[in-house]
Design a protein around this motif. Structure first.
Motif, PDB file in Angstrom:
ATOM      1  N   ASP A   1       0.841  -1.196   0.000  1.00 33.07           N
ATOM      2  CA  ASP A   1       0.000   0.000   0.000  1.00 33.07           C
ATOM      3  C   ASP A   1       0.877   1.248   0.000  1.00 33.07           C
ATOM      4  O   ASP A   1       1.436   1.639   1.028  1.00 33.07           O
ATOM      5  N   PHE A   2       0.993   1.868  -1.163  1.00 35.39           N
ATOM      6  CA  PHE A   2       1.724   3.120  -1.320  1.00 35.39           C
ATOM      7  C   PHE A   2       0.774   4.248  -1.741  1.00 35.39           C
ATOM      8  O   PHE A   2       1.204   5.240  -2.325  1.00 35.39           O
ATOM      9  N   ARG A   3      -0.509   4.096  -1.414  1.00 38.12           N
ATOM     10  CA  ARG A   3      -1.450   5.129  -1.833  1.00 38.12           C
ATOM     11  C   ARG A   3      -1.167   6.444  -1.136  1.00 38.12           C
ATOM     12  O   ARG A   3      -1.493   7.511  -1.666  1.00 38.12           O
ATOM     13  N   ARG A   4      -0.597   6.394   0.038  1.00 30.95           N
ATOM     14  CA  ARG A   4      -0.057   7.583   0.695  1.00 30.95           C
ATOM     15  C   ARG A   4       1.450   7.423   0.747  1.00 30.95           C
ATOM     16  O   ARG A   4       1.968   6.319   0.919  1.00 30.95           O
ATOM     17  N   ALA A   5       2.156   8.535   0.577  1.00 31.22           N
ATOM     18  CA  ALA A   5       3.612   8.478   0.481  1.00 31.22           C
ATOM     19  C   ALA A   5       4.222   7.854   1.729  1.00 31.22           C
ATOM     20  O   ALA A   5       3.831   8.171   2.860  1.00 31.22           O
TER      21      ALA A   5
END
Length: 382
Positions: free
Chosen positions: A256-260
């Motif tokens: 999960d890299f949807r947020r930095a």
């Protein structure tokens, strides 16, 4: 093509995890030049093209493999460095390059057992990654000499590369006439425009295999560099890194890299998929895919140097690789040995093993319907 304006990127855990949006790179006159760069073992001449702005962003590319040898830009203090891994000689690229900066084809990523079929006819690509074919087989586009023509216009410079792959090369059907334009504009955007046409139904999946380290080539691990990817799903893999089938949600996983977040934050989590790949070496299913539509998909930032990049593509997926197999046997342009985790990739593409996965977006290209796709990388300093 609509002008990329940048993804809306989140501020995670304060300024340390913020990927900035501004650019302080200097402009200047755009130029392009070329020079000899040696010969292959077979005696084929290789040339190197340099394009960009003096003091700003400069790209060096080789006709061997239509390869990005380096992308150079200053940090926030004005100190220049190359931010992609690369080698010093043609012999180095021929002997042992793990696709550093190369243009990949005919088919980027893996094909299970090297076998696929089109319209009921079966084809075999030579296997070169265990039992599977990787990046076009034993002698893919990354090992060919491309014709090259400089592009020198008021608002962009670069190189147009062309390679004609004959029918049956590496087992692929059809004569494939491929052109890839690499151009840089005044807003520090490197646009890669891929085009190919065939005289017989075939499969095509082109990409570029740049290994990025925003701190600088040879400056060590990228684990503290921030990455954000607009992808709610990824493809779990089985033996030989072949996708198991349906996408899986990234929720509550290291994917999960949807947020930095720092690339290395979850690398040591005991997740079965990380164990299989010895890190990240997976395809992310990019959000909002619509054939031919360019949209923002990823961004990265090095807090120490201030360098950042952003990526737009019209592709459905991106292969992110965390340099897991850089094992100390590669010496880069700066004379520094590359080790595990010293770079990451953003290989925009269709999904691995797509020809054998009917539920994936098709990679079949037919006569009269050319293959066209575009990816843009923008660079800056904050």
């Amino acid at each position: 093509m609509s002008e990329p304006t940048g993804p809306e990127l989140s501020d995670v855990e304060g300024p340390k995890d913020d990927i900035p949006t501004g650019s302080e790179l200097r402009g200047g006159r755009l130029t392009v030049s070329d020079e000899p760069f040696g010969e292959t073992a077979a005696g084929e001449a290789v040339r190197r093209f340099t394009f960009g702005t003096e003091g700003g962003l400069q790209v060096r590319m080789l006709t061997y493999g239509a390869t990005i040898q380096s992308i150079e830009l200053p940090d926030r203090r004005g100190r220049r460095a190359g931010i992609t891994l690369g080698l010093s000689t043609v012999a180095d690229y021929e002997d042992h390059s793990p696709y550093f900066g190369a243009t990949i084809g005919r088919f980027g990523n893996r094909i299970a057992s090297g076998r696929f079929s089109i319209d009921g006819e079966s084809f075999q690509v030579p296997v070169n990654d265990g039992d599977n074919a990787l990046h076009g087989g034993t002698t893919g586009f990354d090992k060919r000499i491309w014709d090259a023509t400089p592009i020198d216009e008021d608002d962009r410079v670069g190189v147009s590369f062309r390679y004609v792959s004959p029918d049956g090369e590496m087992g692929f059907p059809g004569t494939l006439d491929t052109t890839v334009d690499y151009t840089l504009d005044r807003r520090h955007r490197l646009t890669i425009a891929y085009r190919a046409s065939t005289d017989r139904p075939t499969i095509v999946n082109l990409t570029n295999h740049a290994y990025f380290n925003l701190a600088g080539e040879g400056e060590g691990t990228v684990e503290d560099q921030l990455l954000q990817v607009a992808a709610g799903h990824y493809l779990p893999v089985g033996d030989g890194a072949i996708p198991l089938g349906p996408p899986a949600p990234v929720d509550d996983t290291p994917f999960d890299f949807r947020r930095a977040k720092p690339i290395g934050r979850d690398l040591r989590v005991g997740h079965e998929q990380l164990l299989r790949g010895q890190g990240y070496d997976h395809n992310w299913i990019l959000d909002d895919y619509e054939q031919g539509r360019l949209r923002p998909v990823a961004a990265a930032y090095d807090p120490k140097s201030g360098r950042w990049l952003r990526c737009w593509t019209d592709e459905p997926g991106v292969q992110i690789y965390s340099g897991n197999f850089l094992d100390g046997t590669f010496t880069g342009r700066s004379g520094t040995v590359y080790r595990q985790g010293d770079a990451f990739t953003l290989e925009t593409q269709h999904y691995p093993d797509s020809p054998n996965q009917p539920d994936y977006p098709s990679t079949v290209v037919r006569p009269g319907t050319p293959y066209e796709t575009t990816t843009v990388f923008q660079f800056g300093v904050a």
